[in-house]
Design an enzyme around this catalytic site. Structure first.
Site, short mmCIF file in Angstrom:
data_model
loop_
_atom_site.label_atom_id
_atom_site.label_comp_id
_atom_site.label_asym_id
_atom_site.label_seq_id
_atom_site.Cartn_x
_atom_site.Cartn_y
_atom_site.Cartn_z
N GLU A 291 137.84 19.63 7.58
CA GLU A 291 137.82 21.00 6.73
C GLU A 291 139.19 21.14 5.99
OE1 GLU A 291 138.08 25.95 7.58
OE2 GLU A 291 138.22 24.36 9.21
N LYS A 356 131.65 27.99 2.27
CA LYS A 356 131.37 28.53 3.34
C LYS A 356 131.08 29.99 3.23
CE LYS A 356 134.18 29.51 7.80
NZ LYS A 356 135.56 29.32 8.23
N CYS A 411 134.17 25.08 10.00
CA CYS A 411 134.98 25.72 11.27
C CYS A 411 134.14 26.69 12.08
CB CYS A 411 135.86 26.74 10.54
SG CYS A 411 137.34 27.39 11.45
#
Length: 531
Positions: A291, A356, A411
């Protein structure tokens, strides 16, 4: 009987002594979580919870609710304080800016989360039957409070009580049926069952609940042994993954001055030989970076894309975390910036992206209710993006040449049970890119990996997880670790991609089975004898 004396001392405790017992009992529950996974210790917080509620007395229903809620808050505060101490490490990455706020993460967050068990203890007390039935009432209400914690205000289902059993591979297979919250329901009931040893009036009454809990545990282990095949899961043909774990310090990772050095390190590490048969990136089909890999916008840095194209052999694809700039809306001075996964082909072109959807409050953005106040004090979110990240709109499968459709998860998106599968056709694997470098060598990265692994079990899909500092790993759809890199190590990991299995019951029905179990537990709580 010593257990009866212990139960009496807890039930009859008052004032600060009772709060201290609750605090310590809750904290013991954190020892059952990763990385220690001392799962038998779940008996301590759950059994103590029963006795603490037994002792929550008052002359009215409201008084009994308050008494139980107060002790439940101390119990929850102890659990979350001991389970989330590692959050303090994030405040020290840029200590000059954020160290002052460490108590907000280490103390204030656990204090706020403790409201959920406080409400659960209070509501349990209002429906508190005599005998073993109260164990099932506690399991129902406390697990419901965890479900609420996972959904209210965008949700925060980290260290849900079911994770106390999730470290036991065979037992964790139950999540393929009822998910994390179903596992939580069972974990609370099993942990609370020994409470009758100290309070039941008859010998049969003392041992009935613990004996039943032991049989349930044996049944869970048996189901796990039956479900998981002895043979390895077949691999997707023609796929050889290379996971790159750079182990960069967090304070260096987001410094724009380090951009070229970081890219140089990534390129060199990615081409490292790991065996005579794997001399470098030439032998792999897919290279995966973690990430937020760069302190710059990859899509607007053609020099970086050109160097990546030079590294990649024909037919090899790079999958990487990267910040992505969208299109500025009319009247806005800057474009929205997304925390993304980007797919780069061997010509250096970005061919697909995922933005995301579920951002981290205060870490990646400031909730609107706090935004004006916090910015008026000159403060910001943790990420070095003016205004924070913008959220993606939909979770869709990520198309990657040579791979089955991927369920992209950045995440902590991976910690949400029932919310990891993208819209549309069933994905072939879970792809989790993360950066746990914020938390150093603490419990946090171990807990994060354990939750990602449980999602694989719930969905019956393999997991490919790449983390900046670790733990990077590939698991099959049963949660078996095929290959991994430990926390705090720099390196590359070569592995195949296990095939995805058929959709599990949880993947098909979500929390519906958990709801059925809740109803069954409530009904049974009214039918059990009171002795």
């Amino acid at each position: 009987m010593r257990i009866a004396a212990l139960a009496d001392s807890v039930i009859l405790a008052w004032g600060w002594r009772k709060w201290l017992i609750a605090l310590v009992a809750g904290a013991c529950g954190a020892l059952a979580l990763p990385p220690l996974d001392l799962w038998p210790l779940l008996v301590v917080p759950m059994t103590m919870a029963v006795w603490l509620i037994d002792g929550a007395v008052g002359t009215s229903r409201a008084a009994r609710f308050r008494a139980a809620a107060v002790v439940g808050w101390w119990w929850g505060f102890g659990f979350f304080l001991a389970g989330f101490w590692w959050l303090g490490a994030a405040f020290l990455v840029e200590a000059d800016k954020f160290a002052w706020a460490m108590p907000l993460g280490v103390v204030a967050l656990p204090a706020g989360l403790a409201i959920f068990p406080a409400l659960a203890f209070g509501c349990s007390r209002l429906a508190w039957p005599a005998g073993a039935g109260r164990i099932l009432v506690l399991a129902v209400v406390l697990s419901l409070s965890e479900w609420l914690r996972g959904h209210v205000l965008t949700g925060f289902p980290w260290n849900v009580y079911g994770m106390m059993l999730a470290g036991q591979f065979q037992i964790a297979q139950f999540a393929s049926i009822a998910g994390l919250y179903g596992l939580t329901l069972v974990a609370i009931a099993i942990g609370a069952a020994p409470a009758t040893l100290g309070t039941a009036e008859t010998r049969a009454g003392r041992w009935r609940a613990p004996a039943t809990a032991a049989l349930v545990l044996i049944g869970l282990v048996g189901f796990g042994l039956w479900r998981v095949p002895a043979a390895p899961v077949p691999l997707v043909a023609g796929v050889k993954l290379r996971l790159m774990q750079p182990n960069l310090p967090q304070d260096a990772k987001f410094n724009p001055r380090n951009g070229e050095a970081i890219l140089n390190n990534y390129l060199a590490l990615s081409d490292r030989a790991t065996s005579p048969s794997t001399p470098g990136v030439q032998a792999v089909t897919h290279l995966i970076w973690p990430e937020s890999a760069f302190p710059f916008l990859l899509g607007r840095t053609p020099q970086a894309l050109s160097r990546i194209a030079t590294l990649l052999p024909p037919g090899t694809t790079l999958i990487t975390g990267a910040a992505r700039a969208g299109e500025a809306l009319p009247g806005e001075s800057r474009p929205p910036i997304f925390n993304s996964i980007q797919v780069v082909d061997d010509e250096g072109s970005i061919v697909s992206s995922y933005d995301k959807v579920h951002l981290v409050p205060f870490g990646e953005y400031l909730p609107a209710v706090f935004d004006r106040l916090i910015r008026s004090l000159g403060l910001s979110e943790f990420v070095a993006i003016p205004g924070g990240f913008a959220a993606g709109t939909r979770r869709l499968p990520l198309t990657i040449r040579g791979l089955p459709p991927a369920a992209p998860l950045i995440c902590y998106e991976v910690i949400f049970p029932g919310a990891v599968a993208p819209q549309g056709p069933r994905a072939g694997f879970l792809l989790n890119l993360t950066n746990d470098g914020w938390f150093g060598q603490t419990s946090g990265p171990y807990q994060h990996f354990a939750q990602a692994r449980l999602r694989a079990i719930e969905e019956g899909l393999p997991l490919v997880r790449v983390a900046n500092t670790g733990i990077s790993a590939v698991t099959d759809g049963y949660g078996r670790v095929i290959a991994s890199l430990p926390l705090g190590n720099e390196g590359v990991l070569d592995a195949g991609l296990p095939r995805g299995g058929p959709a599990t019951l949880y993947a098909q029905f979500g929390d519906l089975i958990y709801a059925v179990l809740l109803a069954g537990f409530l009904l049974l709580s009214r039918l059990l004898p009171r002795g």
